[in-house]
Design an enzyme around this catalytic site. Structure first.
Site, PDB file in Angstrom:
ATOM      1  N   TYR A  81     -39.682  -8.082 -20.808  1.00 41.77           N
ATOM      2  CA  TYR A  81     -40.588  -9.056 -21.428  1.00 41.77           C
ATOM      3  C   TYR A  81     -41.025 -10.164 -20.474  1.00 41.77           C
ATOM      4  O   TYR A  81     -42.212 -10.525 -20.442  1.00 41.77           O
ATOM      5  CB  TYR A  81     -39.951  -9.636 -22.693  1.00 41.77           C
ATOM      6  CG  TYR A  81     -40.132  -8.751 -23.897  1.00 41.77           C
ATOM      7  CD1 TYR A  81     -41.289  -8.832 -24.683  1.00 41.77           C
ATOM      8  CD2 TYR A  81     -39.174  -7.811 -24.250  1.00 41.77           C
ATOM      9  CE1 TYR A  81     -41.466  -8.005 -25.778  1.00 41.77           C
ATOM     10  CE2 TYR A  81     -39.348  -6.983 -25.348  1.00 41.77           C
ATOM     11  CZ  TYR A  81     -40.494  -7.086 -26.108  1.00 41.77           C
ATOM     12  OH  TYR A  81     -40.680  -6.269 -27.183  1.00 41.77           O
TER      13      TYR A  81
ATOM     14  N   GLU B  67     -36.183  -5.640 -32.333  1.00 40.98           N
ATOM     15  CA  GLU B  67     -35.880  -4.361 -31.673  1.00 40.98           C
ATOM     16  C   GLU B  67     -34.380  -4.151 -31.548  1.00 40.98           C
ATOM     17  O   GLU B  67     -33.884  -3.029 -31.703  1.00 40.98           O
ATOM     18  CB  GLU B  67     -36.574  -4.308 -30.313  1.00 40.98           C
ATOM     19  CG  GLU B  67     -38.085  -4.178 -30.441  1.00 40.98           C
ATOM     20  CD  GLU B  67     -38.850  -4.724 -29.243  1.00 40.98           C
ATOM     21  OE1 GLU B  67     -38.274  -4.745 -28.127  1.00 40.98           O
ATOM     22  OE2 GLU B  67     -40.013  -5.121 -29.418  1.00 40.98           O
TER      23      GLU B  67
END
EC number: 1.14.12.17
Length: 409
Positions: A100, A142
């Protein structure tokens, strides 16, 4: 989605004020972003469908998502379904938390490059804070999805080796692959409508390719089944790298690496509430999973299945669907062929010629009070959504799946 922590009001204001720039330059920003990302981190190429890159689908979808997030910072619950949908896909692709920051760094660099002097340090800092905040939400969801999988019997994370137990031609362009685990251990259940990711190293290809395919049978089976359309390509778009390899080079006994089932386009079994399934082309695959499940579990629920295809040569599972309707009083099945063959006409293989239209749907659907699921090419789904709206179906009763990048319909 759980309640989200409040962002810095000043950062929220700056980002929301940049929405007009996003509308004007959003797709250019995302195009530059992908160029930078793949140049700086080619190891991430395998996480993105390069065919969709060439077709600009992912650039458009990301631009829409970024703009939607900026517009709804004061009420992120409004885009919670989109965030959950993307989180499912990321979990299926085995996206890692450490990836990310890489994405954020290249996104901010793209914003700075495209907006130039308009991208002041204050605006860039605000975007950095907002991106970090959103990334934390994705990572949290997630992680939760992965933990839920591991708690299931037969669940796993990452990719697991499966063997092709059977390969079955369903039509001129669609073939089914029956997958069983190579280790012989249990496989986790799934919700009808979900998909798996297939990861493939193809000879001659520089990168690993990952594609999502809907599961096309009910979760009661001891295997996973995917039914794949061979994308042969045309003057505008190249042939599908993975789909053609699966059709032409993968055979019974061969192995595939797949992820555990994912996705939020799932059958919502409600007591006695009618279900209407509308599919176009290969879009029938998740809906067949739903239909097979309903045929097994819910003989009390009225089900209408409507399928549109070019003709019988490309119509997968047509005999199975017709047999289900004949064997179950609660299931009705209708077919619309755009260009029926002479044989289709002779054998009366279809109920309507041409395209779905309002009058025909009205004759098949007795009431808008039902759960509607539809899937197919984006133009097809736009038409279906419009027609259902004209029939009085509530938006909350419409459920649909977009194959590929999630461009709003």
């Amino acid at each position: 989605m759980a309640q989200l922590t409040t962002l810095n009001p000043a950062s929220m204001r700056l980002v929301m004020e940049s929405v007009p720039f996003l509308k004007q330059h959003g797709e250019k920003i995302t195009t530059v972003f992908y160029q930078k990302l793949f140049s700086n981190h080619p190891e991430l190429l395998n996480l993105f469908n390069q065919t969709h890159q060439k077709q600009k689908q992912q650039q458009k979808a990301l631009a829409e998502m970024v703009m939607s997030a900026a517009m709804h910072l004061q009420n992120l619950e409004a885009i919670a379904p989109a965030i959950t949908r993307i989180a499912h896909k990321h979990r299926s692709l085995d996206v890692k938390p450490e990836q990310y920051p890489i994405v954020g760094e290249n996104l901010l660099a793209a914003i700075k490059e495209v907006l130039g002097e308009k991208a002041t340090p204050e605006i860039l800092n605000a975007w950095a804070e907002v991106y970090s905040f959103l990334a934390d939400q994705f990572i949290r969801i997630e992680t939760q999805l992965a933990e839920e999988l591991l708690q299931q019997p037969g669940g796993w994370t990452g990719f697991r080796e499966f063997v092709i137990d059977k390969k079955e031609k369903e039509s001129d362009v669609i073939t089914s692959f029956y997958l069983v685990p190579k280790d012989g251990k249990a496989i986790c259940s799934f919700q009808p409508g979900q998909y798996i990711s297939v990861k493939m190293d193809i000879p001659g290809e520089k990168i690993t390719h990952i594609r999502q395919y809907s599961l096309s049978d009910s979760p009661s089976k001891p295997y996973y089944r995917i039914s794949v359309k061979r994308e042969d390509g045309n003057d505008q778009f190249p042939a599908g790298i993975v789909s053609t390899f699966l059709h032409n080079r993968i055979h019974e006994g061969d192995s595939l690496m797949i992820s555990a089932p994912a996705g939020d386009f799932v059958l919502q079994e409600k007591e006695n509430r009618p279900v209407v399934l509308i599919s176009g082309g290969v879009g029938l695959t998740p809906l067949v999973s739903m239909l097979n499940t309903l045929a097994e579990r819910r003989h009390d629920v009225p089900v209408t299945f409507i399928h549109a295809a070019l003709n019988s040569r490309v119509h997968a599972m047509k005999d199975h669907l017709r047999n289900l309707a004949e064997q179950h009083d609660n299931i009705r099945y209708f077919v619309c062929y755009e260009q029926p063959s002479d044989e289709d006409r002779r054998l009366k293989n279809f109920d309507k010629e041409g395209y779905l239209d309002l009058d025909w749907l009205r004759s098949l659907i007795p009431s808008p009070e039902a759960d509607f699921y539809f899937c197919g090419p984006v133009p097809f789904m736009k038409v279906v959504k419009s027609l259902l709206g004209q029939l009085g179906v509530k938006d909350t009763d419409m459920h649909y799946e977009i194959f590929g990048s999630a461009i709003p319909i």
